[in-house]
Design a protein around this motif. Structure first.
Motif, PDB file in Angstrom:
ATOM      1  N   ALA A 125      17.267  -5.905  -4.382  1.00 16.28           N
ATOM      2  CA  ALA A 125      16.123  -5.012  -4.214  1.00 16.28           C
ATOM      3  C   ALA A 125      15.697  -5.019  -2.754  1.00 16.28           C
ATOM      4  N   ALA A 126      14.804  -4.115  -2.422  1.00 17.99           N
ATOM      5  CA  ALA A 126      14.248  -4.023  -1.069  1.00 17.99           C
ATOM      6  C   ALA A 126      13.033  -3.101  -1.146  1.00 17.99           C
ATOM      7  N   HIS A 127      12.382  -2.886  -0.007  1.00 21.83           N
ATOM      8  CA  HIS A 127      11.269  -1.942   0.052  1.00 21.83           C
ATOM      9  C   HIS A 127      11.723  -0.579  -0.466  1.00 21.83           C
ATOM     10  N   TRP A 128      10.833   0.109  -1.182  1.00 21.00           N
ATOM     11  CA  TRP A 128      11.217   1.381  -1.802  1.00 21.00           C
ATOM     12  C   TRP A 128      11.761   2.393  -0.804  1.00 21.00           C
ATOM     13  N   ALA A 129      11.323   2.305   0.456  1.00 21.21           N
ATOM     14  CA  ALA A 129      11.746   3.291   1.455  1.00 21.21           C
ATOM     15  C   ALA A 129      13.186   3.104   1.915  1.00 21.21           C
ATOM     16  N   VAL A 130      13.754   1.908   1.703  1.00 22.56           N
ATOM     17  CA  VAL A 130      15.114   1.645   2.193  1.00 22.56           C
ATOM     18  C   VAL A 130      16.066   1.171   1.107  1.00 22.56           C
ATOM     19  N   ILE A 131      15.583   0.951  -0.097  1.00 19.10           N
ATOM     20  CA  ILE A 131      16.427   0.326  -1.117  1.00 19.10           C
ATOM     21  C   ILE A 131      17.715   1.093  -1.375  1.00 19.10           C
ATOM     22  N   ASP A 132      17.660   2.412  -1.317  1.00 20.28           N
ATOM     23  CA  ASP A 132      18.854   3.184  -1.644  1.00 20.28           C
ATOM     24  C   ASP A 132      19.916   3.141  -0.558  1.00 20.28           C
ATOM     25  N   THR A 133      19.608   2.518   0.591  1.00 22.65           N
ATOM     26  CA  THR A 133      20.629   2.361   1.636  1.00 22.65           C
ATOM     27  C   THR A 133      21.426   1.070   1.446  1.00 22.65           C
ATOM     28  N   THR A 152       6.461   5.259  -8.015  1.00 19.95           N
ATOM     29  CA  THR A 152       6.449   5.524  -9.455  1.00 19.95           C
ATOM     30  C   THR A 152       5.051   5.701 -10.020  1.00 19.95           C
ATOM     31  N   ILE A 153       4.021   5.321  -9.258  1.00 21.17           N
ATOM     32  CA  ILE A 153       2.654   5.446  -9.762  1.00 21.17           C
ATOM     33  C   ILE A 153       1.735   6.240  -8.839  1.00 21.17           C
ATOM     34  N   SER A 154       2.222   6.604  -7.669  1.00 19.54           N
ATOM     35  CA  SER A 154       1.371   7.263  -6.677  1.00 19.54           C
ATOM     36  C   SER A 154       1.341   8.779  -6.861  1.00 19.54           C
ATOM     37  N   ASP A 155       0.380   9.427  -6.206  1.00 17.88           N
ATOM     38  CA  ASP A 155       0.316  10.885  -6.219  1.00 17.88           C
ATOM     39  C   ASP A 155       1.294  11.457  -5.202  1.00 17.88           C
ATOM     40  N   ARG A 156       1.683  12.691  -5.407  1.00 14.75           N
ATOM     41  CA  ARG A 156       2.718  13.327  -4.599  1.00 14.75           C
ATOM     42  C   ARG A 156       2.348  13.397  -3.119  1.00 14.75           C
ATOM     43  N   ALA A 157       1.111  13.707  -2.790  1.00 13.75           N
ATOM     44  CA  ALA A 157       0.714  13.838  -1.382  1.00 13.75           C
ATOM     45  C   ALA A 157       0.851  12.509  -0.646  1.00 13.75           C
ATOM     46  N   THR A 158       0.423  11.432  -1.283  1.00  9.50           N
ATOM     47  CA  THR A 158       0.529  10.119  -0.646  1.00  9.50           C
ATOM     48  C   THR A 158       1.979   9.717  -0.472  1.00  9.50           C
ATOM     49  N   ILE A 159       2.804  10.008  -1.469  1.00  9.34           N
ATOM     50  CA  ILE A 159       4.230   9.698  -1.375  1.00  9.34           C
ATOM     51  C   ILE A 159       4.863  10.416  -0.199  1.00  9.34           C
ATOM     52  N   GLU A 160       4.576  11.697  -0.047  1.00  3.44           N
ATOM     53  CA  GLU A 160       5.192  12.479   1.022  1.00  3.44           C
ATOM     54  C   GLU A 160       4.760  11.980   2.394  1.00  3.44           C
ATOM     55  N   LYS A 161       3.503  11.634   2.553  1.00  9.29           N
ATOM     56  CA  LYS A 161       3.027  11.114   3.836  1.00  9.29           C
ATOM     57  C   LYS A 161       3.695   9.781   4.159  1.00  9.29           C
ATOM     58  N   ALA A 162       3.819   8.924   3.153  1.00  6.26           N
ATOM     59  CA  ALA A 162       4.451   7.624   3.362  1.00  6.26           C
ATOM     60  C   ALA A 162       5.924   7.786   3.705  1.00  6.26           C
ATOM     61  N   MET A 169       6.317   8.808   7.318  1.00  4.30           N
ATOM     62  CA  MET A 169       6.097   7.691   8.222  1.00  4.30           C
ATOM     63  C   MET A 169       7.333   6.798   8.301  1.00  4.30           C
ATOM     64  N   PHE A 170       7.904   6.483   7.140  1.00  2.00           N
ATOM     65  CA  PHE A 170       9.066   5.603   7.134  1.00  2.00           C
ATOM     66  C   PHE A 170      10.296   6.275   7.724  1.00  2.00           C
ATOM     67  N   GLU A 171      10.407   7.570   7.560  1.00  5.82           N
ATOM     68  CA  GLU A 171      11.554   8.269   8.134  1.00  5.82           C
ATOM     69  C   GLU A 171      11.539   8.191   9.656  1.00  5.82           C
TER      70      GLU A 171
END
Length: 223
Positions: free
Chosen positions: A119-127, A193-203, A206-208
């Protein structure tokens, strides 16, 4: 019991402390902080850590090798051959390998997660698959002697899980009670998996900008 942690400039402090606080409660546990050069090491929270060992004089067979992550610095260090070689060497010697947040990417780049569930942080796990690991979207994942997990606050879960593995369920339960680990997140947006769409997109945006997927995959392809 020796817990050895790699530290590097501007890593994320909570990755380290979240996991280390439970681990430090194991009777007889000692800690060792290793950097390329001994001395003060900045963190992303402004707290300064002190590396008391370097790559040459670090203990050779730690019971636990703990690798914290961070933002861009944790991606930059993937291209630092000396650091990755150290992780690879220590990883072969250590009893357990533990990675928090983006820390599993360092373990993976060092060739230590090939064929392992991780596992890893959700922003990088798929890499992680680019390094030969098997991404698992869980907060803490144990595969043989590898323990990896999600971002930042997941370090506490990782540390508690490792207390159970190293010192038994009873001490794990007691440590969880002493730490008063009973989280009640105020905004309930702590994971996609539990956040709202706007917050997900902003996050994600940032990570990108600090940990772009194409850069990580490019680094994975580089020997």
């Amino acid at each position: 019991m020796l817990i050895q942690s790699l530290i590097y400039h501007d890593f994320t402090l909570i990755d380290l402390v979240g996991a280390l606080q439970p681990l430090a409660m194991i009777p007889g546990a000692k800690t060792e902080f290793v950097a390329k050069v001994e001395g003060p090491i900045s963190t992303d929270s402004g707290v300064v850590m002190v590396a008391n060992r370097n790559f040459k004089n670090a203990s050779q067979q730690p019971d636990v090798l703990l690798v914290p992550g961070g933002g861009k610095p944790s991606i930059d260090i993937l291209e630092d051959k000396e650091s990755i070689d150290f992780v690879a060497l220590q990883g072969e010697r250590a009893g357990w390998l533990v990675g928090v947040c983006t820390g599993p990417l360092l373990l993976a780049k060092a060739g230590l997660l090939k064929g392992y569930r991780a596992a890893a942080h959700w922003a990088v796990i798929d890499t992680l698959d680019a390094f030969g690991a098997i991404p698992v979207h869980e907060r803490v994942v144990i595969d043989r002697n590898r323990c990896t997990g999600g971002g930042m606050t997941a370090g506490v879960d990782i540390g508690l899980t490792m207390v159970g593995q190293l010192a038994g369920k009873e001490l794990g339960q007691m440590t969880e009670m002493i730490l008063e680990y009973n989280p009640e997140p105020p905004f309930k947006t702590g994971h996609p998996t539990i956040s709202d769409r706007a917050t997900i997109e902003k996050a994600k945006q940032m990570f990108e900008s600090i940990a772009p997927e194409d850069r990580i995959r490019s680094i994975a392809a580089t020997e």
